[in-house]
Scaffold this active site. Structure first.
Site: not given
Ligand code: XUL
Ligand code: CO
Length: 438
Positions: A101, A104, A232, A271, A296, A307, A309, A338
Site C-alpha cells: 500500500h 506502507d 478483493e 475473506h 491473498d 479476519d 490473517d 496477506d
Molecule cells: C484486509 C486485506 C488488505 C488487502 C489490501 O483484510 O486483506 O490487506 O489485501 O488492502
Molecule cells: Co488481503
C-alpha cells in the site's frame, strides 16, 4: 549496507525428513510438477504491511514485535530500513514478488504533496533494490481505510472532498505500480460499505465506487498500465456490511458497471470464509467467470468471526486451492501472503518460520492437487455424473434445441423417473484422503 537478519541463512530445501526449522521441507523451487517448476506454479509475494510494518498490536495491547530495523520509526530512515529488511528477507527466502500500500512504504504526511514527495524518494530507493535483486512487484494499492478521513469509505464516502482524496491516492499508487512494473492493482474496499441503512444511499454509493474505478482504469491505461485491476472481496470488517461481499457479488457489480474486461478477482482465503464460503468456493466462482486473477494466501480460525490473517497451514484447503488454480490454467497474479505472525511470535526468526510454513503448505497443496488430477478418479466421477446430457434429450437441452412443451411431453413418457444416481460424496472424500495421506 549491513545485514539485518543476522544469524538467518539463505533458506534451502532440505526435504520432508529435515528437522531444521529454517529450511523448506516441501517447497523445492526447481522441482517439476505437472510439467512446470514449482516456483512457476507458485509466484509467492511478501505483503509489505504485515511483514515490515505490523508489530502485533491488537485491541488490548501494543506492539510485541520490534520492526524498527535499527531506525527511528516514523522517519524516512525507517522507511529505507524497511526496504533493506524487506529485500534481504525476500532474497533469503527466494520470494520473487512483493505487494504494497502507499502508506506502507513511507510515513504519511499531513499534506498529500509532501506524502507524494516521500513516495517519489522511497520508490527510487525501492526500484534500485529491485534492479539489484531481480525481485518484482506483484501488485500495488492505496490504503483508503486507515486515515480518519475514510471513516465512511473512499468511493462510497458521503464527502466529495474525501472522494477526491481517494482519487489522488489511487493516481499516485498507480504511478508507483507502473514505475515498479507491477502486474496488478488492487481495490480492497476496506470501508466501502455501511454501518446502518438509516443513513445510507446504497445505490448512490455503489454508483460512485464504479465511477472511481472507471477513472482509475482510464488513468491506468493512459500511463501504460497493462496489468489487471483486482477487486478483493470481503463481506465485513471493518464495516458491518461491505459491498464487495464475495466473488459472485463483486463480479455482478463489475458486469453491471461495464468494468469486467479490466478487472479480475484477488481472492483471500480468510475473506471467503468470513462470507460463509470455503476458499475453494470463491476460487471456483472466479475461475468459471474467467476472473481468477490473484490470491491473498492466508487462513482464518473457524472459532473466531474475524479476519485473523494467519499463515496458511491447512493442507486440505491449500490442496483444493491448487486444484482450482491448476484447473484454471494458473494465475495471472500470484500468491501474496496477506498474513501475520501471531502476537506471541515476535522474533525475526518467527517472520522467516511463518513464511516457510506458508510456502511449504502451498507446495504440499500443489503436489497433492497434481496427484488428485493425475489419479483422475474425482474428475472422471464429475464428468460421468452429467452423462445424461451427452445424448438424447439431455444433448438437446444443452444445445438449446428444445422447448418447455417438448420436455413436458417427454416427461409424460417417463412414468416415475429414475433417481439421479448417488453423489458418492463419502467415496470421493475417501479418495482425497487416500491421495493426501496414503
Ligand atoms: C484486509 C486485506 C488488505 C488487502 C489490501 O483484510 O486483506 O490487506 O489485501 O488492502
Ligand atoms: Co488481503
Amino acid at each position: 549496507m549491513s545485514e539485518i537478519f543476522t544469524g538467518i541463512p539463505k533458506i534451502q530445501y532440505e526435504g520432508p525428513a529435515s528437522k531444521n526449522p529454517l529450511a523448506f521441507k516441501f517447497y523445492d523451487p526447481e522441482k517439476v510438477v505437472l510439467g512446470k517448476k514449482m516456483k512457476e506454479h507458485l509466484p509467492f509475494a511478501m505483503a509489505w504491511w504485515h511483514n515490515l510494518c505490523a508489530g502485533g498490536t491488537d485491541m488490548f495491547g501494543r506492539d510485541t514485535a520490534d520492526k524498527s530495523f535499527g531506525a527511528e520509526k516514523g522517519t524516512m530512515e525507517h522507511a529505507k530500513a524497511k526496504v533493506d529488511a524487506g529485500f534481504e528477507f525476500m532474497s533469503k527466502l527466494g520470494i520473487e514478488y512483493f505487494c504494497f500500500h502507499d502508506v506502507d512504504i513511507i510515513p504519511e504526511a499531513d499534506d498529500i504533496k509532501e506524502t507524494n514527495r516521500r513516495l517519489d524518494e522511497i520508490s527510487d530507493y525501492i526500484l534500485a533494490k529491485m534492479k539489484e535483486t531481480g525481485i518484482k512487484c506483484l501488485w500495488g494499492t492505496a490504503n483508503m481505510f486507515s486515515n480518519p478521513r475514510f471513516m465512511n469509505g473512499a468511493g462510497s464516502s458521503n464527502s466529495a472532498d474525501v472522494f477526491c482524496f481517494a482519487a489522488a491516492q489511487i493516481k499516485k499508487a498507480l504511478d508507483l505500480t507502473v514505475k515498479f512494473g507491477g502486474k496488478g492493482y488492487v481495490f480492497w474496499g476496506g470501508r466501502e460499505g455501511y454501518e446502518t441503512l438509516l443513513n445510507t444511499d446504497m445505490k448512490f454509493e455503489q454508483d460512485n465506487i464504479a465511477r472511481l474505478m472507471r477513472m482509475a482504469v482510464d488513468y491506468g491505461r493512459s500511463i501504460g498500465f497493462k496489468g489487471d485491476f483486482y477487486i478483493e472481496p470481503k463481506p465485513k470488517e471493518p464495516m458491518k456490511h461491505q459491498y464487495d461481499f464475495d466473488a459472485a457479488t463483486a463480479i455482478g457489480f463489475l458486469r453491471q458497471h461495464g468494468l469486467e474486461k479490466d478487472f479480475k478477482m484477488n481472492i483471500e482465503a480468510n475473506h471467503a470464509t468470513l462470507a460463509g464460503h470455503t476458499f475453494q468456493h470463491d476460487l471456483r466462482v472466479s475461475a468459471i467467470n474467467g476472473m481468477l486473477g490473484s490470491i491473498d494466501a492466508n487462513q482464518g480460525d473457524y472459532l473466531l468471526g474475524w479476519d485473523t490473517d494467519e499463515f496458511p497451514f491447512d493442507v486440505y484447503s491449500a490442496t483444493m486451492c491448487m486444484y482450482e488454480v491448476v484447473k484454471a490454467g494458473g494465475l495471472t497474479g500470484g500468491f501474496n501472503f496477506d498474513a501475520k505472525c501471531r502476537r506471541p511470535s515476535y522474533t525475526h526468526e518467527d517472520m522467516f518460520e511463518s513464511y516457510i510454513l506458508g510456502m511449504d503448505t502451498f507446495a504440499l497443496g500443489l503436489m497433492k492437487a497434481a496427484a488428485i488430477i493425475e489419479d483422475g478418479r474425482v474428475d472422471a466421477f464429475i464428468k460421468d455424473r452429467y452423462a445424461s446430457y451427452n445424448s438424447g434429450i439431455g444433448a438437446k437441452i444443452v444445445a438449446g434445441e428444445t422447448t418447455l412443451e417438448e420436455l413436458a411431453a417427454y416427461a409424460d413418457t417417463l412414468g416415475a423417473p429414475e433417481l439421479p444416481g448417488s453423489g458418492k460424496q463419502e467415496r470421493l472424500e475417501g479418495i482425497v484422503n487416500q491421495i493426501l495421506f496414503g
